[in-house]
Design a protein around this motif. Structure first.
Motif, PDB file in Angstrom:
ATOM      1  N   UNK A   2       0.844  -1.198   0.000  1.00  0.00           N
ATOM      2  CA  UNK A   2       0.000   0.000   0.000  1.00  0.00           C
ATOM      3  C   UNK A   2       0.879   1.247   0.000  1.00  0.00           C
ATOM      4  N   UNK A   3       0.575   2.156  -0.919  1.00  0.00           N
ATOM      5  CA  UNK A   3       1.386   3.356  -1.083  1.00  0.00           C
ATOM      6  C   UNK A   3       0.516   4.595  -0.933  1.00  0.00           C
ATOM      7  N   UNK A   4       0.972   5.527  -0.119  1.00  0.00           N
ATOM      8  CA  UNK A   4       0.311   6.827   0.027  1.00  0.00           C
ATOM      9  C   UNK A   4       1.072   7.843  -0.795  1.00  0.00           C
ATOM     10  N   UNK A  24       0.685   4.946 -12.772  1.00  0.00           N
ATOM     11  CA  UNK A  24       1.820   4.221 -13.337  1.00  0.00           C
ATOM     12  C   UNK A  24       2.510   3.290 -12.338  1.00  0.00           C
ATOM     13  N   UNK A  25       2.146   3.394 -11.078  1.00  0.00           N
ATOM     14  CA  UNK A  25       2.773   2.559 -10.051  1.00  0.00           C
ATOM     15  C   UNK A  25       2.027   1.233  -9.960  1.00  0.00           C
ATOM     16  N   UNK A  26       2.781   0.153  -9.939  1.00  0.00           N
ATOM     17  CA  UNK A  26       2.206  -1.194  -9.944  1.00  0.00           C
ATOM     18  C   UNK A  26       1.870  -1.681  -8.540  1.00  0.00           C
ATOM     19  N   UNK A  27       1.136  -0.885  -7.812  1.00  0.00           N
ATOM     20  CA  UNK A  27       0.709  -1.236  -6.464  1.00  0.00           C
ATOM     21  C   UNK A  27      -0.531  -0.438  -6.123  1.00  0.00           C
ATOM     22  N   UNK A  28      -1.154  -0.811  -5.031  1.00  0.00           N
ATOM     23  CA  UNK A  28      -2.322  -0.075  -4.555  1.00  0.00           C
ATOM     24  C   UNK A  28      -1.865   1.291  -4.047  1.00  0.00           C
ATOM     25  N   UNK A  29      -2.380   2.357  -4.657  1.00  0.00           N
ATOM     26  CA  UNK A  29      -1.994   3.704  -4.234  1.00  0.00           C
ATOM     27  C   UNK A  29      -3.219   4.476  -3.772  1.00  0.00           C
ATOM     28  N   UNK A  30      -2.977   5.420  -2.878  1.00  0.00           N
ATOM     29  CA  UNK A  30      -4.028   6.335  -2.443  1.00  0.00           C
ATOM     30  C   UNK A  30      -3.482   7.750  -2.544  1.00  0.00           C
TER      31      UNK A  30
END
Length: 156
Positions: A2-4, A24-30
């Motif tokens: 998880x990325x903020x 563009x980020x290959x992860x869950x972002x908020x």
């Protein structure tokens, strides 16, 4: 993971950069505007990206207060620091002004995205000329996203 992505801006280019990175980020972002970051708990994120604009050599007070209030947690978190600036020279000085020396020294990635204004518009008159066309360095945003994806891949 998880990325903020926490962004602080007076201009739309910083929000747009944050949105582009998020896509563009290959992860869950908020995406979290600094005004809402007060209620969001940093502890639930594995990685933090701070995106800040510098206008006329100044950084928004809200991001400075947020960093000061959360310095210990932010220092311990894996993070990326991104500056949006018209003149991206003397970056080390700008990083320290925007983020604090301890965050700069503990970040996994530091980068700048240069912004250009068409014709006679600049940061100096951004309030008056808010409709000025801003040109973001999209290739640089792609490189930043790729570097963040590599960091994420290496940490998983």
């Amino acid at each position: 993971m998880k990325i903020a992505i926490i962004y602080s801006t007076k201009i739309k280019a910083t929000k747009k950069t944050s949105e582009l990175l998020s896509n563009k980020i290959n992860s869950e972002t908020k995406l979290i505007a600094i005004e809402q970051a007060k209620t969001d708990c940093l502890l639930k994120y594995n990685y933090v990206i701070l995106v800040v604009s510098i206008i006329n050599g100044k950084v928004q007070g809200a991001i400075k207060r947020y960093i000061s209030k959360n310095l210990k947690t932010l220092t311990e978190k894996p993070k990326a620091l991104i500056l949006i600036c018209e003149d991206c020279e003397n970056t080390e000085k700008k990083y320290n002004k925007a983020f604090s020396e301890s965050l700069v020294n503990t970040s996994l990635l530091k980068s700048t995205v240069e912004i250009e204004f068409e014709k006679d518009n600049s940061f100096k008159n951004y309030k008056k000329k808010d409709k000025a066309i801003r040109i973001l360095d999209l290739e640089k945003i792609d490189k930043i996203a790729n570097n963040i994806n590599k960091i994420i891949d290496n940490r998983i």
